[in-house]
Design a protein around this motif. Structure first.
Motif, mmCIF file in Angstrom:
data_model
loop_
_atom_site.group_PDB
_atom_site.id
_atom_site.type_symbol
_atom_site.label_atom_id
_atom_site.label_comp_id
_atom_site.label_asym_id
_atom_site.label_seq_id
_atom_site.Cartn_x
_atom_site.Cartn_y
_atom_site.Cartn_z
ATOM 1 N N LEU A 88 -40.216 -39.892 -16.131
ATOM 2 C CA LEU A 88 -38.794 -39.729 -16.437
ATOM 3 C C LEU A 88 -38.209 -38.669 -15.510
ATOM 4 C CD1 LEU A 88 -36.601 -40.677 -18.523
ATOM 5 C CD2 LEU A 88 -37.179 -38.626 -19.849
ATOM 6 N N ASP A 89 -36.984 -38.924 -15.040
ATOM 7 C CA ASP A 89 -36.294 -37.980 -14.172
ATOM 8 C C ASP A 89 -35.100 -37.314 -14.852
ATOM 9 O OD1 ASP A 89 -37.930 -38.673 -11.828
ATOM 10 O OD2 ASP A 89 -36.837 -40.579 -11.906
ATOM 11 N N PRO A 141 -35.577 -33.158 -11.484
ATOM 12 C CA PRO A 141 -35.365 -33.598 -12.863
ATOM 13 C C PRO A 141 -34.411 -32.706 -13.646
ATOM 14 C CG PRO A 141 -37.468 -32.485 -12.664
ATOM 15 C CD PRO A 141 -36.944 -32.651 -11.272
ATOM 16 N N GLY A 142 -33.820 -33.291 -14.676
ATOM 17 C CA GLY A 142 -32.881 -32.507 -15.468
ATOM 18 C C GLY A 142 -32.616 -33.083 -16.838
ATOM 19 N N VAL A 143 -32.121 -32.207 -17.699
ATOM 20 C CA VAL A 143 -31.643 -32.566 -19.026
ATOM 21 C C VAL A 143 -30.125 -32.430 -19.018
ATOM 22 C CG1 VAL A 143 -31.625 -31.948 -21.477
ATOM 23 C CG2 VAL A 143 -33.746 -31.736 -20.135
ATOM 24 N N VAL A 144 -29.440 -33.446 -19.491
ATOM 25 C CA VAL A 144 -27.992 -33.383 -19.703
ATOM 26 C C VAL A 144 -27.766 -33.510 -21.202
ATOM 27 C CG1 VAL A 144 -25.761 -34.454 -19.269
ATOM 28 C CG2 VAL A 144 -27.478 -34.392 -17.447
ATOM 29 N N ALA A 145 -27.228 -32.465 -21.818
ATOM 30 C CA ALA A 145 -27.025 -32.451 -23.262
ATOM 31 C C ALA A 145 -25.535 -32.545 -23.567
ATOM 32 C CB ALA A 145 -27.610 -31.180 -23.869
ATOM 33 N N MET A 146 -25.192 -33.372 -24.539
ATOM 34 C CA MET A 146 -23.793 -33.561 -24.875
ATOM 35 C C MET A 146 -23.371 -32.570 -25.949
ATOM 36 S SD MET A 146 -21.584 -35.390 -23.403
ATOM 37 C CE MET A 146 -22.798 -36.463 -22.610
ATOM 38 N N ALA A 176 -32.850 -23.696 -19.543
ATOM 39 C CA ALA A 176 -32.777 -23.418 -18.105
ATOM 40 C C ALA A 176 -33.725 -22.288 -17.723
ATOM 41 C CB ALA A 176 -31.341 -23.056 -17.721
ATOM 42 N N VAL A 177 -33.801 -21.264 -18.578
ATOM 43 C CA VAL A 177 -34.715 -20.148 -18.334
ATOM 44 C C VAL A 177 -36.163 -20.604 -18.497
ATOM 45 C CG1 VAL A 177 -35.432 -17.878 -19.175
ATOM 46 C CG2 VAL A 177 -32.993 -18.456 -19.069
ATOM 47 N N GLU A 178 -36.411 -21.359 -19.553
ATOM 48 C CA GLU A 178 -37.779 -21.773 -19.880
ATOM 49 C C GLU A 178 -38.350 -22.764 -18.879
ATOM 50 O OE1 GLU A 178 -39.732 -24.368 -23.527
ATOM 51 O OE2 GLU A 178 -38.242 -22.844 -24.014
ATOM 52 N N LEU A 179 -37.519 -23.722 -18.447
ATOM 53 C CA LEU A 179 -38.010 -24.821 -17.618
ATOM 54 C C LEU A 179 -37.752 -24.629 -16.124
ATOM 55 C CD1 LEU A 179 -36.917 -27.855 -19.843
ATOM 56 C CD2 LEU A 179 -39.117 -26.672 -19.803
ATOM 57 N N ASP A 182 -40.545 -24.660 -13.674
ATOM 58 C CA ASP A 182 -41.138 -25.986 -13.480
ATOM 59 C C ASP A 182 -40.239 -26.901 -12.663
ATOM 60 O OD1 ASP A 182 -43.405 -25.385 -15.086
ATOM 61 O OD2 ASP A 182 -42.226 -25.762 -16.889
ATOM 62 N N GLY A 183 -39.085 -26.377 -12.231
ATOM 63 C CA GLY A 183 -38.172 -27.190 -11.439
ATOM 64 C C GLY A 183 -37.313 -28.133 -12.252
ATOM 65 N N VAL A 184 -37.268 -27.934 -13.570
ATOM 66 C CA VAL A 184 -36.476 -28.799 -14.447
ATOM 67 C C VAL A 184 -35.183 -28.071 -14.818
ATOM 68 C CG1 VAL A 184 -36.382 -30.041 -16.639
ATOM 69 C CG2 VAL A 184 -38.551 -29.880 -15.376
ATOM 70 N N ARG A 185 -34.059 -28.733 -14.597
ATOM 71 C CA ARG A 185 -32.764 -28.141 -14.876
ATOM 72 C C ARG A 185 -32.250 -28.594 -16.254
ATOM 73 N NH1 ARG A 185 -29.108 -30.320 -12.084
ATOM 74 N NH2 ARG A 185 -30.349 -32.198 -11.747
ATOM 75 N N ALA A 186 -31.298 -27.846 -16.814
ATOM 76 C CA ALA A 186 -30.700 -28.212 -18.104
ATOM 77 C C ALA A 186 -29.249 -27.773 -18.116
ATOM 78 C CB ALA A 186 -31.461 -27.561 -19.254
ATOM 79 N N ASN A 187 -28.355 -28.712 -18.395
ATOM 80 C CA ASN A 187 -26.924 -28.427 -18.448
ATOM 81 C C ASN A 187 -26.288 -29.155 -19.628
ATOM 82 O OD1 ASN A 187 -26.360 -26.914 -15.798
ATOM 83 N ND2 ASN A 187 -27.468 -28.723 -15.075
ATOM 84 N N ALA A 188 -25.170 -28.630 -20.071
ATOM 85 C CA ALA A 188 -24.426 -29.259 -21.158
ATOM 86 C C ALA A 188 -23.069 -29.722 -20.648
ATOM 87 C CB ALA A 188 -24.234 -28.281 -22.313
ATOM 88 N N ILE A 189 -22.650 -30.876 -21.132
ATOM 89 C CA ILE A 189 -21.303 -31.373 -20.883
ATOM 90 C C ILE A 189 -20.500 -31.189 -22.167
ATOM 91 C CG2 ILE A 189 -19.885 -33.387 -20.352
ATOM 92 C CD1 ILE A 189 -22.164 -34.483 -18.698
#
Length: 265
Positions: A88-89, A141-146, A176-179, A182-189
């Motif tokens: 998963l990306d 890779p990244g997480v996009v949270a609504m 974002a701090v935790e991941l 590991d090169g994994v991003r996390a942002n919220a829309i």
């Protein structure tokens, strides 16, 4: 950009994407936009009829019908994604409900619990199961949270909803701090007032709670938006694509509004 340089396009081709609540509204718009860009897209949704319709309308889409607030259904969805894509990306944690409308002492325990289960616990369930897959990605890779504009403003008579949406902002900033290592991003829309049937139901509920007319409540929402218009689901989908592309490779821990600048709620 240097003089004469060609602007870079948003490229999502061949990304492996999971969208929760992807069979209607914003989720469906996001799934469709990724698929149109050549991504491999899997959706989950509790509405089996909507899942069947979405899969039939969007070529190449796959799906797992289930309740995102159920750990067992999250297990099934993650297993299906792993089996189908081998990894998963992008995880788009989109699922959410409006929750009850009313003053705090009028809300039932059941309505509050259901809002938290769907709007917040589901995010944890899918993160728990999908982060290992994201760590194995080599595609930025990244997480996009609504979240919602109600995740940056107070929202009277909608406290369970607002509380969960503020929590999502804190969640992605912590992720974002935790991941990050590991090169994994996390942002919220943070969508604003999104035109469509769901917003119509919210307006109707608020009108009933306040003893006002539907049109009057709708006009009151528009009056709080600097651009004096609602946003479209496609506007939110466009940002999800950007945040998942290489153009956003150094964007993480952010809460970004798509709302025409809602001034207050």
């Amino acid at each position: 950009m240097s003089e004469g340089a060609t602007p870079r396009a948003i490229v999502v081709r061949d990304l492996r994407v999971l969208v929760t609540a992807g069979a209607s509204g914003i989720g469906r718009a996001i799934a469709q936009a990724f698929a149109a860009g050549g991504a491999h897209v899997h959706i989950t949704d509790v509405d089996e009829a909507a899942v069947a319709d979405t899969v039939s309308q969007i070529p190449g889409l796959s799906a797992t019908a289930g309740d995102a607030s159920s750990p067992q259904d999250a297990d099934r969805a993650a297993a299906d994604v792993g089996a189908r894509f081998g990894g998963l990306d992008v995880l788009v944690n989109n699922v959410g409900v409006a929750g009850p409308t009313g003053v705090i002492d009028s809300l039932s325990d059941g309505d509050v619990e259901r809002t938290i289960d769907i709007n917040l616990k589901s995010h944890f369930y899918f993160l728990n199961r999908c982060v290992p897959l994201l760590r194995g990605s080599t595609r930025n890779p990244g997480v996009v949270a609504m979240s919602s504009v109600a995740g940056r403003l107070g929202y009277g008579n909608r406290t369970p909803y607002a509380a969960t949406k503020w929590a999502i902002v804190g969640l992605v900033k912590s992720l974002a701090v935790e991941l990050g290592p590991d090169g994994v991003r996390a942002n919220a829309i943070l969508p604003g007032v999104v035109e469509g049937p769901r917003m119509d139901r919210v307006i109707a509920a608020r009108a009933a709670a306040e003893g006002a007319g539907f049109d009057a409540v709708r006009d009151s929402y528009l009056g709080k938006i600097s651009l004096r218009r609602m946003v479209q689901a496609e506007d939110v989908a466009n940002l999800a694509l950007f945040l998942s592309s290489d153009l956003a490779r150094n964007i993480t821990g952010q809460a970004i509004s798509v709302d025409g600048n809602v001034e207050y709620l």
